[in-house]
Write a protein that holds these residues in place. Structure first.
Motif, short mmCIF file in Angstrom:
data_model
loop_
_atom_site.label_atom_id
_atom_site.label_comp_id
_atom_site.label_asym_id
_atom_site.label_seq_id
_atom_site.Cartn_x
_atom_site.Cartn_y
_atom_site.Cartn_z
N THR A 190 2.99 24.88 2.66
CA THR A 190 3.43 26.03 1.87
C THR A 190 3.93 25.64 0.48
N ALA A 191 3.97 24.33 0.18
CA ALA A 191 4.44 23.88 -1.13
C ALA A 191 3.34 23.20 -1.94
N ARG A 192 2.09 23.37 -1.55
CA ARG A 192 0.99 22.69 -2.22
C ARG A 192 0.70 23.29 -3.61
N GLU A 218 0.85 -1.18 0.00
CA GLU A 218 0.00 0.00 0.00
C GLU A 218 0.89 1.23 0.00
N ILE A 219 0.62 2.16 -0.89
CA ILE A 219 1.29 3.46 -0.85
C ILE A 219 0.55 4.32 0.17
N GLY A 220 1.28 4.91 1.08
CA GLY A 220 0.63 5.67 2.14
C GLY A 220 1.45 6.87 2.56
N GLY A 221 0.85 7.68 3.41
CA GLY A 221 1.55 8.82 3.99
C GLY A 221 1.97 9.87 2.99
N VAL A 222 1.33 9.91 1.81
CA VAL A 222 1.72 10.90 0.81
C VAL A 222 1.16 12.26 1.22
N GLY A 223 2.05 13.17 1.47
CA GLY A 223 1.63 14.50 1.91
C GLY A 223 2.60 15.56 1.43
N THR A 224 2.12 16.79 1.39
CA THR A 224 2.91 17.93 0.92
C THR A 224 2.98 18.98 2.02
#
Length: 277
Positions: A217-219, A208-214
């Protein structure tokens, strides 16, 4: 959806936490208890008794025993399970007052290529090693990405990275990376600051791919999509055949669909679990 896909995903959820946690059994339920510092795990169906929940013998008392143990451990009173694998558990969880949220799953089409995504000028993508200088900040990034109101930036990231170094989280993660149990990918600014990151835990050809976050201030620069594509490509290159992920919002699902993910017809249910929210 095929039964084999459900079986692979169910087996993954039942097994991968054991890389980092012990399982305590409470009859038809069980609780994963972390061995080292890190995000707390959850309770769910006891796969050592695969017919128990389906036979309808999970009771409010069973759930209360797990919650009592979670309170004793000082972790959230949370649960996680596949709706299709334990179809009657949701009603029992909601009856005791815990909120349940749905996270539909998507699986990567095995024939769909996942090329690297374009990155903003100066940003680079990297698979982190256990001794990577960006590791503390990369581990801290999801907490800001998922909990922030949208203004957190480098100063907040640096402060949280120091906290994770001080409380032992960084040091306990290093052996997991060295052993190949945890793969971390980050999109890095020219000065080495992680702007977006994600991870996967490979197990028996499934992940499972998880924890993908930005970083807030870089969104809106395409970084999360780029990290997801990099994780999927890395997993494929290292023998993972079933790559899946969960989503909370339709707009995010559309991004995953453009990368080649399709609806799996499987829903992850989470109860009172901040890490998944």
């Amino acid at each position: 959806m095929s039964d084999s896909l459900l079986t692979r995903i169910e087996r993954y959820y039942a097994t991968v936490p054991l890389l980092f946690a012990d399982a305590e059994e409470f009859g038809p339920l069980r609780l994963f208890v972390r061995k080292e510092p890190g995000t707390p795990y959850y309770g769910g169906p006891n796969h050592a008794q695969p017919t128990a929940e389906g036979s309808g013998i999970v009771t409010a008392a069973d759930i209360a025993r797990v919650r009592a143990r979670q309170r004793e451990l000082g972790v959230p009173e949370s649960f996680e399970w596949l709706a299709e694998a334990a179809p009657t558990l949701r009603a029992r969880i909601e009856t005791v007052g815990l909120p349940v949220e749905e996270r539909p799953l998507m699986v990567l089409d095995p024939d769909h290529p996942v090329p690297p995504q374009a990155l903003p000028d100066g940003v680079t993508m990297r698979v982190l090693t256990a001794d990577d200088p960006a590791l503390p900040a990369t581990l801290a990034l999801p907490r800001l990405a998922f909990a922030s109101t949208g203004t957190a930036g480098r100063a907040e990231l640096s402060a949280l990275a120091e906290e994770l170094s001080a409380d032992g989280t960084v040091e306990t993660t290093r052996p997991c990376i060295r052993a190949g149990h945890k793969i971390l990918v980050a999109a890095l600014a020219p000065d080495g600051t992680p702007l977006a990151a994600g991870h996967y835990h490979p197990l028996a050809g499934t992940t499972e791919i998880g924890g993908v976050g930005t970083l807030p201030t870089a969104r809106r620069r395409g970084l999360a999509a780029a990290v997801t594509a990099a994780l999927a490509g890395h997993a494929r290159d290292h023998g993972v055949r079933t790559v899946f992920l969960a989503y909370a919002e339709d707009r995010v699902a559309r991004i995953y669909a453009r990368l080649g993910f399709r609806a799996a017809g499987i829903t992850l249910l989470i109860a009172n679990q901040p890490a998944r929210s």
